[in-house]
Write an enzyme that holds these catalytic residues in place. Structure first.
Site, short mmCIF file in Angstrom:
data_model
loop_
_atom_site.label_atom_id
_atom_site.label_comp_id
_atom_site.label_asym_id
_atom_site.label_seq_id
_atom_site.Cartn_x
_atom_site.Cartn_y
_atom_site.Cartn_z
N TYR A 147 0.88 -1.37 -0.09
CA TYR A 147 -0.10 0.04 -0.04
C TYR A 147 0.73 1.56 0.03
CZ TYR A 147 0.99 0.80 5.07
OH TYR A 147 1.56 1.31 6.22
N ARG A 192 8.00 4.22 -4.55
CA ARG A 192 8.14 3.28 -3.33
C ARG A 192 7.05 2.12 -3.65
NH1 ARG A 192 7.59 5.37 2.53
NH2 ARG A 192 5.62 5.48 2.00
N ARG A 198 -7.94 -20.29 -1.65
CA ARG A 198 -6.88 -20.12 -0.76
C ARG A 198 -5.98 -21.18 -0.86
NH1 ARG A 198 -5.23 -21.47 4.21
NH2 ARG A 198 -4.35 -19.88 5.67
N LYS A 221 6.55 -1.96 1.74
CA LYS A 221 5.33 -1.36 2.62
C LYS A 221 4.32 -2.49 2.26
CE LYS A 221 3.08 3.10 3.34
NZ LYS A 221 3.41 3.33 4.74
N GLU A 229 12.26 2.80 14.50
CA GLU A 229 11.01 3.85 13.86
C GLU A 229 9.83 3.96 14.59
OE1 GLU A 229 10.06 3.10 9.62
OE2 GLU A 229 9.71 0.89 10.14
N LEU A 282 11.21 1.49 7.23
CA LEU A 282 10.65 1.82 6.11
C LEU A 282 11.42 3.27 5.55
CD1 LEU A 282 8.36 1.32 4.09
CD2 LEU A 282 7.06 3.23 5.19
N1 PMP Z 1 7.79 4.25 8.76
C1 PMP Z 1 6.40 3.36 9.10
C2 PMP Z 1 6.61 1.92 9.76
C3 PMP Z 1 5.53 3.85 8.38
O1 PMP Z 1 4.28 3.22 8.35
C4 PMP Z 1 5.33 5.08 7.89
C5 PMP Z 1 4.02 5.76 7.39
N2 PMP Z 1 3.88 5.41 6.10
C6 PMP Z 1 6.83 5.89 7.81
C7 PMP Z 1 7.89 5.17 8.55
C8 PMP Z 1 7.14 7.11 7.28
O2 PMP Z 1 6.73 6.99 5.92
P1 PMP Z 1 6.18 8.21 4.84
O3 PMP Z 1 7.28 9.60 5.28
O4 PMP Z 1 6.56 7.88 3.39
O5 PMP Z 1 4.70 8.26 5.13
#
Ligand code: PMP
Length: 283
Positions: free
Chosen positions: A33, A52, A100, A148, A181, A205
Site C-alpha cells: 500500500y 516506492r 486459498r 510497505k 522507527e 521503511l
Molecule cells: N515508518 C513506518 C513504519 C510507516 O508506516 C510510515 C508511514 N507510512 C513511515 C515510516 C513514514 O513514511 P512516509 O514518510 O513515507 O509516510
C-alpha cells in the site's frame, strides 16, 4: 455527498465498495500500500510515493494492475470527486482473488483499491502546537519492513499499546535497545543542533517524508547524522519528532516518562516544518 472510492477499474460509492472474500489481501495480507498526503488539493511527494509503491510491488512480485502513468489520473479524480482539500489518499494493491492456497495463483488479477479521505483543516496545526507523546515498545515486525506491505498486525498492536498509555505514537525498540522507527512514522531526535535518525536498512521503511526533509536540511545546511539512537540518547536529547506523509513533521514532547526538553514544543519544530514544506513543494 457520498464518498467515492476506486475499486478494480470502477468508481463506487464508499459504502457499496466491496472486495471478494478470497482476496489474498484479506486472507494472507498478500499486498502492498501507499499513503499520499494532500494539502490544498495537491498531492505531496507524488513521485516518491509512486516509486516506492513500485519497489514494494517488485519485492513481492506483484505486477501493477494499471500502467504507472495511470495512477495520477485516478488519484486526481478521487481528490476532485471527494472534494478533498486537506487529507490523504490510501492506495492498496493485492495479489488478487484466488482459491486459498499459499503459493502464488497462476491467473489472478491484482486488486487495486484507492480511497480518499478528508482531514479537518486545523487538525494538524492543533496537534503540532501541543506536540505528541510517545510510548516505546518492542519491535515485533518481520525482517523486511522496508517493503510497505499490508501486513500491519505488529504496528497495530504497538499503536494500541501507545493509545492505552495515553500516547499518540509507539517507537519500536530492536533487540539491541535501539529505536527502529515509529509504528507508522519515522523517528528523529535533536541534540546540540544536530538531527539524528536511524540509517536505512531492511529494518525500517524508507520514509518519503524523511527523504524530502533530508533534502531540505542539506539545502539549508542543517546538520543531520543517520545513526541509531536508544533510550539513553532520548533522555539526553533537546527535541524529538516524527515524520510521515500525513503528519509531516510532528514534535514529540514526551517519550515514556521522560520529558523532552522542557516538555513543550521546541523551537526547531517550526524550523523543520518550514524546511519540509519548502522542500516538498519542489518535488
Ligand atoms: N515508518 C513506518 C513504519 C510507516 O508506516 C510510515 C508511514 N507510512 C513511515 C515510516 C513514514 O513514511 P512516509 O514518510 O513515507 O509516510
Amino acid at each position: 455527498m457520498s464518498r467515492i472510492s476506486y475499486v478494480n477499474g470502477a468508481y463506487c460509492t464508499h459504502n457499496s465498495s466491496v472486495i471478494h472474500i478470497e482476496d489474498r489481501g484479506f486472507q494472507f495480507a498478500d499486498g502492498v500500500y501507499e499513503v499520499f498526503g494532500v494539502i490544498n488539493k495537491k498531492i505531496l511527494d507524488y513521485q516518491g510515493h509512486l516509486n516506492r509503491l513500485f519497489d514494494s510491488l517488485n519485492e513481492i512480485k506483484i505486477k501493477s494492475p494499471i500502467h504507472k502513468s495511470a495512477y495520477v489520473f485516478h488519484i486526481k479524480n478521487l481528490i476532485s470527486k471527494n472534494q478533498i482539500k486537506n487529507g490523504l489518499i490510501y492506495l492498496q494493491i493485492t495479489r488478487g482473488v484466488a482459491s486459498r492456497d499459499f503459493k502464488f495463483p497462476k491467473n489472478a488479477k491484482p486488486s487495486l483499491v484507492i480511497i480518499a479521505k478528508n482531514l479537518p483543516d486545523d487538525e494538524y496545526q492543533n496537534t503540532f502546537q501541543k506536540g505528541i507523546k510517545v510510548k516505546t515498545t518492542k519491535d515485533l515486525r518481520w525482517k523486511r519492513v522496508d517493503i510497505k506491505t499490508i501486513n500491519l498486525l505488529a504496528p497495530v498492536l504497538a499503536k494500541q499499546y501507545a493509545v492505552d498509555n495515553k500516547c499518540q505514537e509507539a517507537w519500536l525498540v530492536d533487540n539491541e535497545g535501539f529505536i527502529t522507527e515509529g509504528s507508522s512514522s519515522t523517528a528523529w531526535i535533536l541534540k546540540n543542533k544536530t538531527l539524528y535518525t536511524t540509517p536505512l536498512s531492511n529494518s525500517i521503511l524508507n520514509g518519503i517524508t524523511r527523504k524530502t526533509l533530508i533534502r531540505g536540511l542539506k539545502k539549508n545546511k542543517l546538520k543531520l547524522i543517520e545513526k541509531k539512537f536508544n533510550i539513553k540518547d532520548i533522555k539526553a536529547c533537546d527535541e524529538a519528532f516524527i515524520t510521515s506523509a500525513t503528519q509531516y513533521i510532528m514534535p514529540v514532547i514526551r517519550v515514556d516518562s521522560h520529558r523532552i526538553g522542557n516538555g513543550r514544543v521546541g523551537k526547531y519544530a517550526e524550523i523543520f516544518r518550514k524546511v519540509y514544506m519548502e522542500a516538498v513543494k519542489l518535488s
